[in-house]
Motif scaffolding. Structure first.
Motif, PDB file in Angstrom:
ATOM      1  N   HIS A   1     104.709  75.460 -55.265  1.00  0.00           N
ATOM      2  CA  HIS A   1     103.883  76.380 -56.052  1.00  0.00           C
ATOM      3  C   HIS A   1     102.976  77.227 -55.169  1.00  0.00           C
ATOM      4  CE1 HIS A   1     105.373  74.294 -59.588  1.00  0.00           C
ATOM      5  NE2 HIS A   1     104.997  73.150 -59.047  1.00  0.00           N
ATOM      6  N   GLY A   2     103.534  77.671 -54.050  1.00  0.00           N
ATOM      7  CA  GLY A   2     102.800  78.541 -53.141  1.00  0.00           C
ATOM      8  C   GLY A   2     102.021  77.813 -52.070  1.00  0.00           C
ATOM      9  N   GLY A   3     102.050  76.486 -52.088  1.00  0.00           N
ATOM     10  CA  GLY A   3     101.295  75.713 -51.112  1.00  0.00           C
ATOM     11  C   GLY A   3     102.129  75.315 -49.910  1.00  0.00           C
ATOM     12  N   GLU A   4     101.568  74.418 -49.119  1.00  0.00           N
ATOM     13  CA  GLU A   4     102.231  73.893 -47.926  1.00  0.00           C
ATOM     14  C   GLU A   4     102.212  72.368 -48.008  1.00  0.00           C
ATOM     15  OE1 GLU A   4     103.630  75.638 -45.473  1.00  0.00           O
ATOM     16  OE2 GLU A   4     103.023  77.605 -46.223  1.00  0.00           O
ATOM     17  N   ARG A   5     103.339  71.753 -47.682  1.00  0.00           N
ATOM     18  CA  ARG A   5     103.397  70.290 -47.700  1.00  0.00           C
ATOM     19  C   ARG A   5     103.236  69.743 -46.288  1.00  0.00           C
ATOM     20  NH1 ARG A   5     108.581  67.050 -50.005  1.00  0.00           N
ATOM     21  NH2 ARG A   5     109.505  67.943 -48.100  1.00  0.00           N
ATOM     22  N   LEU A   6     102.339  68.776 -46.157  1.00  0.00           N
ATOM     23  CA  LEU A   6     102.135  68.049 -44.910  1.00  0.00           C
ATOM     24  C   LEU A   6     102.453  66.581 -45.154  1.00  0.00           C
ATOM     25  CD1 LEU A   6      98.621  69.466 -43.882  1.00  0.00           C
ATOM     26  CD2 LEU A   6     100.853  70.325 -43.180  1.00  0.00           C
ATOM     27  N   TRP A   7     102.712  65.855 -44.057  1.00  0.00           N
ATOM     28  CA  TRP A   7     102.934  64.416 -44.128  1.00  0.00           C
ATOM     29  C   TRP A   7     101.795  63.743 -43.367  1.00  0.00           C
ATOM     30  CZ3 TRP A   7     106.461  62.420 -47.349  1.00  0.00           C
ATOM     31  CH2 TRP A   7     107.405  63.319 -47.862  1.00  0.00           C
ATOM     32  N   ALA A   8     100.903  63.093 -44.120  1.00  0.00           N
ATOM     33  CA  ALA A   8      99.626  62.650 -43.580  1.00  0.00           C
ATOM     34  C   ALA A   8      99.542  61.138 -43.436  1.00  0.00           C
ATOM     35  CB  ALA A   8      98.503  63.130 -44.496  1.00  0.00           C
TER      36      ALA A   8
ATOM     37  N   ALA B   1     103.588  64.833 -27.110  1.00  0.00           N
ATOM     38  CA  ALA B   1     102.298  64.905 -26.425  1.00  0.00           C
ATOM     39  C   ALA B   1     101.149  64.459 -27.315  1.00  0.00           C
ATOM     40  CB  ALA B   1     102.059  66.328 -25.933  1.00  0.00           C
ATOM     41  N   ALA B   2     101.282  64.693 -28.618  1.00  0.00           N
ATOM     42  CA  ALA B   2     100.182  64.396 -29.549  1.00  0.00           C
ATOM     43  C   ALA B   2     100.165  62.952 -30.025  1.00  0.00           C
ATOM     44  CB  ALA B   2     100.279  65.325 -30.757  1.00  0.00           C
ATOM     45  N   VAL B   3     101.234  62.207 -29.798  1.00  0.00           N
ATOM     46  CA  VAL B   3     101.353  60.848 -30.331  1.00  0.00           C
ATOM     47  C   VAL B   3     100.145  59.962 -30.001  1.00  0.00           C
ATOM     48  CG1 VAL B   3     102.641  58.677 -30.078  1.00  0.00           C
ATOM     49  CG2 VAL B   3     103.849  60.794 -30.603  1.00  0.00           C
ATOM     50  N   PRO B   4      99.650  59.929 -28.768  1.00  0.00           N
ATOM     51  CA  PRO B   4      98.515  59.045 -28.484  1.00  0.00           C
ATOM     52  C   PRO B   4      97.269  59.376 -29.306  1.00  0.00           C
ATOM     53  CG  PRO B   4      99.551  59.765 -26.436  1.00  0.00           C
ATOM     54  CD  PRO B   4     100.130  60.599 -27.537  1.00  0.00           C
ATOM     55  N   PHE B   5      97.070  60.632 -29.643  1.00  0.00           N
ATOM     56  CA  PHE B   5      95.903  61.041 -30.422  1.00  0.00           C
ATOM     57  C   PHE B   5      96.104  60.738 -31.900  1.00  0.00           C
ATOM     58  CE2 PHE B   5      96.195  63.566 -26.605  1.00  0.00           C
ATOM     59  CZ  PHE B   5      94.906  63.545 -26.109  1.00  0.00           C
ATOM     60  N   ALA B   6      97.352  60.855 -32.352  1.00  0.00           N
ATOM     61  CA  ALA B   6      97.661  60.597 -33.761  1.00  0.00           C
ATOM     62  C   ALA B   6      97.403  59.144 -34.133  1.00  0.00           C
ATOM     63  CB  ALA B   6      99.117  60.963 -34.052  1.00  0.00           C
ATOM     64  N   ALA B   7      97.400  58.252 -33.147  1.00  0.00           N
ATOM     65  CA  ALA B   7      97.189  56.835 -33.417  1.00  0.00           C
ATOM     66  C   ALA B   7      95.761  56.543 -33.857  1.00  0.00           C
ATOM     67  CB  ALA B   7      97.532  56.015 -32.181  1.00  0.00           C
ATOM     68  N   SER B   8      94.807  57.421 -33.498  1.00  0.00           N
ATOM     69  CA  SER B   8      93.407  57.128 -33.796  1.00  0.00           C
ATOM     70  C   SER B   8      92.702  58.209 -34.612  1.00  0.00           C
ATOM     71  CB  SER B   8      92.644  56.926 -32.481  1.00  0.00           C
ATOM     72  OG  SER B   8      92.739  58.072 -31.650  1.00  0.00           O
ATOM     73  N   LEU B   9      93.393  59.305 -34.907  1.00  0.00           N
ATOM     74  CA  LEU B   9      92.787  60.418 -35.633  1.00  0.00           C
ATOM     75  C   LEU B   9      93.465  60.639 -36.983  1.00  0.00           C
ATOM     76  CD1 LEU B   9      92.425  63.248 -32.950  1.00  0.00           C
ATOM     77  CD2 LEU B   9      90.553  62.164 -34.183  1.00  0.00           C
TER      78      LEU B   9
ATOM     79  N   ALA C   1     110.249  57.036 -41.198  1.00  0.00           N
ATOM     80  CA  ALA C   1     110.658  55.650 -40.946  1.00  0.00           C
ATOM     81  C   ALA C   1     109.985  55.113 -39.687  1.00  0.00           C
ATOM     82  CB  ALA C   1     112.174  55.558 -40.822  1.00  0.00           C
ATOM     83  N   THR C   2     109.944  55.927 -38.644  1.00  0.00           N
ATOM     84  CA  THR C   2     109.304  55.509 -37.399  1.00  0.00           C
ATOM     85  C   THR C   2     107.818  55.255 -37.609  1.00  0.00           C
ATOM     86  OG1 THR C   2     110.899  56.737 -36.062  1.00  0.00           O
ATOM     87  CG2 THR C   2     108.798  56.180 -35.019  1.00  0.00           C
ATOM     88  N   ALA C   3     107.166  56.139 -38.346  1.00  0.00           N
ATOM     89  CA  ALA C   3     105.741  55.968 -38.619  1.00  0.00           C
ATOM     90  C   ALA C   3     105.478  54.678 -39.398  1.00  0.00           C
ATOM     91  CB  ALA C   3     105.217  57.175 -39.399  1.00  0.00           C
ATOM     92  N   SER C   4     106.336  54.377 -40.359  1.00  0.00           N
ATOM     93  CA  SER C   4     106.179  53.143 -41.139  1.00  0.00           C
ATOM     94  C   SER C   4     106.364  51.914 -40.262  1.00  0.00           C
ATOM     95  CB  SER C   4     107.178  53.123 -42.296  1.00  0.00           C
ATOM     96  OG  SER C   4     106.885  54.147 -43.234  1.00  0.00           O
ATOM     97  N   GLU C   5     107.340  51.959 -39.376  1.00  0.00           N
ATOM     98  CA  GLU C   5     107.583  50.833 -38.465  1.00  0.00           C
ATOM     99  C   GLU C   5     106.389  50.581 -37.554  1.00  0.00           C
ATOM    100  OE1 GLU C   5     111.115  51.895 -36.417  1.00  0.00           O
ATOM    101  OE2 GLU C   5     112.423  51.664 -38.172  1.00  0.00           O
ATOM    102  N   LEU C   6     105.662  51.653 -37.228  1.00  0.00           N
ATOM    103  CA  LEU C   6     104.492  51.528 -36.365  1.00  0.00           C
ATOM    104  C   LEU C   6     103.230  51.189 -37.152  1.00  0.00           C
ATOM    105  CD1 LEU C   6     105.116  54.588 -34.004  1.00  0.00           C
ATOM    106  CD2 LEU C   6     105.472  52.164 -33.488  1.00  0.00           C
ATOM    107  N   GLY C   7     103.403  50.952 -38.457  1.00  0.00           N
ATOM    108  CA  GLY C   7     102.268  50.584 -39.299  1.00  0.00           C
ATOM    109  C   GLY C   7     101.390  51.741 -39.710  1.00  0.00           C
ATOM    110  N   SER C   8     101.924  52.963 -39.646  1.00  0.00           N
ATOM    111  CA  SER C   8     101.156  54.153 -40.012  1.00  0.00           C
ATOM    112  C   SER C   8     101.990  55.041 -40.930  1.00  0.00           C
ATOM    113  CB  SER C   8     100.744  54.926 -38.755  1.00  0.00           C
ATOM    114  OG  SER C   8      99.956  56.050 -39.090  1.00  0.00           O
ATOM    115  N   PRO C   9     102.268  54.580 -42.149  1.00  0.00           N
ATOM    116  CA  PRO C   9     103.135  55.344 -43.061  1.00  0.00           C
ATOM    117  C   PRO C   9     102.549  56.713 -43.380  1.00  0.00           C
ATOM    118  CG  PRO C   9     101.985  53.592 -44.232  1.00  0.00           C
ATOM    119  CD  PRO C   9     101.731  53.356 -42.773  1.00  0.00           C
ATOM    120  N   LEU C  10     103.458  57.650 -43.677  1.00  0.00           N
ATOM    121  CA  LEU C  10     103.073  59.019 -43.968  1.00  0.00           C
ATOM    122  C   LEU C  10     103.244  59.314 -45.447  1.00  0.00           C
ATOM    123  CD1 LEU C  10     104.828  60.790 -40.950  1.00  0.00           C
ATOM    124  CD2 LEU C  10     102.442  60.040 -41.112  1.00  0.00           C
TER     125      LEU C  10
END
Length: 243
Positions: free
Chosen positions: A225-232, A137-145, A171-180
């Motif tokens: 080290h107590g943090g959280e990892r995200l893929w941005a 559901a979030a994919v269309p918003f992720a393309a511009s935000l 891999a999918t994100a990289s193929e779409l030109g939006s690497p994480l």
């Protein structure tokens, strides 16, 4: 969330699939079948409200109103899709699922209100269908935000396919030109303190998470080290480069 809140951002949690009968560590088994859905859903709402109060406890007074939760009141996978619990991670997203459009409308509304400058969505590692549905559901918003994907726990720590799922997303994100890119966020606490605090927050959901799962989820933060990892994505890196 604590990282963003202490940086004076406003955080809105979109609580999606909140109508549920799933509460294995509660007394729901003793409730009449006709009342189970309302009983469990109300119980889980109280847990959500307690979670918000506990997060706000550590915030300065002037920041406590920067954390909000919006409940979409949608049925979870076992009810919505009639999927047995043991098949939730083997069920693909249904493109015709009305929940997808309802989630998109909620996100669009936040955008219209000027309340959505960045987006955090599940990476859906482990392929749990509700997480996959939210991601879809979030994919269309992720393309511009500015967008980051969080690592679903306990799946990442326990599911044999989780690492492969994460690599497939990248891999999918990289193929779409939006690497994480991996980004680790900390709340300014020592590692042990952060893990203890996360365990307490996780175990607020006592109807769904037992001590063993709580230890797995909180203990995984030791890897960062107590943090959280995200893929941005790149817009996220640009927007939050100084934080």
């Amino acid at each position: 969330m604590t990282h963003w809140l202490t940086a004076r951002h406003t955080v809105t949690l979109l609580n999606v699939f909140t109508r549920s009968r799933y509460a294995p560590y509660s007394d729901a088994a003793f409730v009449h079948e006709n009342d189970e859905l309302s009983y469990v859903s109300a119980m889980r709402l109280r847990e959500d409200e307690l979670f918000l109060r506990r997060v706000k406890e550590s915030l300065p007074k002037g920041l406590k109103n920067n954390l909000h939760m919006l409940d979409l009141n949608l049925k979870d996978g076992p009810i919505r899709l009639r999927v047995p619990l043991d098949q939730l991670c083997a069920t693909p997203v249904n493109p015709a699922d009305p929940s997808i459009e309802k989630i998109r409308k909620a996100l669009a509304r936040q955008s219209e209100l000027g309340a959505m400058e960045a987006l955090v969505v599940p990476a859906a590692v482990g392929n749990e269908v509700d997480h996959l549905t939210v991601r879809e559901a979030a994919v269309p918003f992720a393309a511009s935000l500015p967008t980051a994907f969080y690592e679903d726990l306990p799946y990442l720590a326990t599911d044999a396919s989780a690492s492969d799922d994460l690599e497939a997303l990248r891999a999918t994100a990289s193929e779409l030109g939006s690497p994480l890119t991996a980004v680790v966020l900390h709340a300014g606490e020592a590692t042990d303190d952060a893990i203890v605090r996360k365990r307490k927050l996780v175990l607020n959901y006592a109807s769904q998470i037992d001590d063993e799962a709580g230890a797995v989820i909180s203990g995984f933060a030791a890897n960062y080290h107590g943090g959280e990892r995200l893929w941005a994505n790149q817009p996220w890196l640009t927007c939050f480069a100084s934080e």
